[in-house]
Design an enzyme around this catalytic site. Structure first.
Site, PDB file in Angstrom:
ATOM      1  N   HIS A  17       0.854  -1.313   0.076  1.00 41.89           N
ATOM      2  CA  HIS A  17       0.002  -0.110  -0.077  1.00 41.89           C
ATOM      3  C   HIS A  17       0.968   1.213  -0.039  1.00 41.89           C
ATOM      4  O   HIS A  17       0.853   2.183  -0.559  1.00 41.89           O
ATOM      5  CB  HIS A  17      -0.862   0.091   1.226  1.00 41.89           C
ATOM      6  CG  HIS A  17      -1.923  -1.045   1.116  1.00 41.89           C
ATOM      7  ND1 HIS A  17      -2.081  -1.793   2.278  1.00 41.89           N
ATOM      8  CD2 HIS A  17      -2.796  -1.572   0.306  1.00 41.89           C
ATOM      9  CE1 HIS A  17      -3.135  -2.913   2.118  1.00 41.89           C
ATOM     10  NE2 HIS A  17      -3.790  -2.510   0.895  1.00 41.89           N
ATOM     11  N   LYS A  41     -19.297  -5.735   8.600  1.00 41.12           N
ATOM     12  CA  LYS A  41     -18.043  -6.776   8.682  1.00 41.12           C
ATOM     13  C   LYS A  41     -17.296  -6.382   9.867  1.00 41.12           C
ATOM     14  O   LYS A  41     -16.567  -5.332   9.735  1.00 41.12           O
ATOM     15  CB  LYS A  41     -17.192  -6.659   7.237  1.00 41.12           C
ATOM     16  CG  LYS A  41     -16.592  -7.907   6.516  1.00 41.12           C
ATOM     17  CD  LYS A  41     -16.315  -7.612   5.105  1.00 41.12           C
ATOM     18  CE  LYS A  41     -14.676  -7.274   5.214  1.00 41.12           C
ATOM     19  NZ  LYS A  41     -14.415  -6.878   3.840  1.00 41.12           N
ATOM     20  N   ARG A  94      -1.858  -5.768  -8.743  1.00 35.66           N
ATOM     21  CA  ARG A  94      -0.740  -6.729  -8.588  1.00 35.66           C
ATOM     22  C   ARG A  94      -0.866  -7.744  -9.791  1.00 35.66           C
ATOM     23  O   ARG A  94       0.400  -8.143  -9.973  1.00 35.66           O
ATOM     24  CB  ARG A  94      -1.101  -7.517  -7.425  1.00 35.66           C
ATOM     25  CG  ARG A  94      -0.562  -6.770  -5.943  1.00 35.66           C
ATOM     26  CD  ARG A  94      -1.050  -7.435  -4.764  1.00 35.66           C
ATOM     27  NE  ARG A  94      -2.540  -7.049  -4.732  1.00 35.66           N
ATOM     28  CZ  ARG A  94      -3.433  -7.529  -3.835  1.00 35.66           C
ATOM     29  NH1 ARG A  94      -2.869  -7.973  -2.531  1.00 35.66           N
ATOM     30  NH2 ARG A  94      -4.684  -7.191  -3.794  1.00 35.66           N
ATOM     31  N   SER A 132      -2.768  -7.857   2.533  1.00 34.78           N
ATOM     32  CA  SER A 132      -3.356  -7.651   3.817  1.00 34.78           C
ATOM     33  C   SER A 132      -3.682  -9.023   4.541  1.00 34.78           C
ATOM     34  O   SER A 132      -3.452  -9.409   5.816  1.00 34.78           O
ATOM     35  CB  SER A 132      -4.452  -6.782   4.265  1.00 34.78           C
ATOM     36  OG  SER A 132      -4.344  -5.387   3.727  1.00 34.78           O
TER      37      SER A 132
HETATM   38  P1  ADP Z   1      -9.923  -3.497  -0.580  1.00 34.58           P
HETATM   39  O1  ADP Z   1     -10.690  -4.337   0.255  1.00 34.58           O
HETATM   40  O2  ADP Z   1     -10.526  -2.411  -1.150  1.00 34.58           O
HETATM   41  O3  ADP Z   1      -9.590  -4.514  -1.793  1.00 34.58           O
HETATM   42  P2  ADP Z   1      -7.268  -3.413   0.299  1.00 34.58           P
HETATM   43  O4  ADP Z   1      -6.653  -2.785   1.608  1.00 34.58           O
HETATM   44  O5  ADP Z   1      -6.969  -4.840   0.224  1.00 34.58           O
HETATM   45  O6  ADP Z   1      -8.663  -2.866   0.013  1.00 34.58           O
HETATM   46  O7  ADP Z   1      -6.579  -2.865  -0.774  1.00 34.58           O
HETATM   47  C1  ADP Z   1      -6.450  -1.440  -1.061  1.00 34.58           C
HETATM   48  C2  ADP Z   1      -5.779  -1.467  -2.660  1.00 34.58           C
HETATM   49  O8  ADP Z   1      -4.333  -1.671  -2.557  1.00 34.58           O
HETATM   50  C3  ADP Z   1      -6.351  -2.088  -3.681  1.00 34.58           C
HETATM   51  O9  ADP Z   1      -6.376  -1.216  -5.091  1.00 34.58           O
HETATM   52  C4  ADP Z   1      -5.416  -3.182  -3.765  1.00 34.58           C
HETATM   53  O10 ADP Z   1      -5.344  -3.791  -5.043  1.00 34.58           O
HETATM   54  C5  ADP Z   1      -4.266  -2.449  -3.477  1.00 34.58           C
HETATM   55  N1  ADP Z   1      -3.007  -3.155  -3.188  1.00 34.58           N
HETATM   56  C6  ADP Z   1      -3.059  -4.258  -2.012  1.00 34.58           C
HETATM   57  N2  ADP Z   1      -1.959  -4.981  -1.910  1.00 34.58           N
HETATM   58  C7  ADP Z   1      -0.948  -4.162  -2.904  1.00 34.58           C
HETATM   59  C8  ADP Z   1       0.285  -4.490  -3.081  1.00 34.58           C
HETATM   60  N3  ADP Z   1       1.031  -5.554  -2.395  1.00 34.58           N
HETATM   61  N4  ADP Z   1       0.767  -3.669  -4.035  1.00 34.58           N
HETATM   62  C9  ADP Z   1       0.036  -2.873  -4.516  1.00 34.58           C
HETATM   63  N5  ADP Z   1      -1.195  -2.450  -4.616  1.00 34.58           N
HETATM   64  C10 ADP Z   1      -1.744  -3.285  -3.495  1.00 34.58           C
END
Ligand code: ADP
Length: 160
Positions: A17, A41, A94, A132
């Site tokens: 992130h 949730k 990703r 995450s």
């Molecule tokens: P959501 O539940 O909205 O998908 P996340 O917190 O999982 O929220 O992810 C937020 C954003 O960050 C999404 O666009 C996701 O694709 C991106 N993201 C998550 N992990 C990575 C990573 N390792 N590298 C780049 N972008 C990421």
């Protein structure tokens, strides 16, 4: 002023992130990291703790003068954009699985508000395996998430 929102669950915020945050800061005048709140949730961390983890994770960027803010919101991301004056939504991609899911959401958002554009930023190679979900698995099984989350963050102290 070009303002973008980077929405997500950030449960918790990872190095992946932060990589997207860094990339976004070179493109926009201001970035708002927006923690989406879904009351039905139960998360791993509370929304308040997620915000605190993000604040601590990006404190170095703020010290360097980055124009970045962390907020939480309920409801539609597109409405949060209007509330914060953002014309852009940033999402990290990703791989093809992320893209397929994200493109549908981006198209729906475009339909709801054609003035707001979604930008996909490519995950850097060194962080593209990070999610995450993996961090939650490591922590809940007693492992050390070093290298997955930002330096100096002790995620275990937030576990209730
Ligand atoms: P959501 O539940 O909205 O998908 P996340 O917190 O999982 O929220 O992810 C937020 C954003 O960050 C999404 O666009 C996701 O694709 C991106 N993201 C998550 N992990 C990575 C990573 N390792 N590298 C780049 N972008 C990421």
């Amino acid at each position: 002023m070009k303002i973008a929102i980077f929405p997500g669950s950030f449960d918790p915020f990872t190095c992946g992130h932060k990589d997207i945050v860094r990339q976004s800061l070179s493109l926009f005048d201001k970035l708002i990291i927006a923690v989406g709140y879904n009351s039905s949730k139960r998360g791993f961390l509370t929304v308040e703790d997620r915000v605190e983890v993000i604040e601590n994770s990006i404190s170095d960027l703020k010290r360097e003068g980055a124009n970045v803010e962390v907020i939480s919101y309920t409801g539609l991301t597109i409405d949060a954009c209007a509330n914060y004056g953002a014309s852009f939504i940033v999402r990290g991609v990703r791989g093809t699985a992320d893209f397929e899911m994200e493109s549908v959401i981006a198209q729906a958002n475009k339909k709801i508000n054609p003035n707001i554009s979604t930008l996909f930023l490519t995950a850097s190679l060194e962080y593209s395996y990070i999610s995450s979900t993996i961090v939650r698995d490591i922590v809940l099984n007693g492992g050390d998430p070093k290298g997955f989350i930002c330096e100096g963050i002790d995620i275990r102290k937030y576990l209730k």
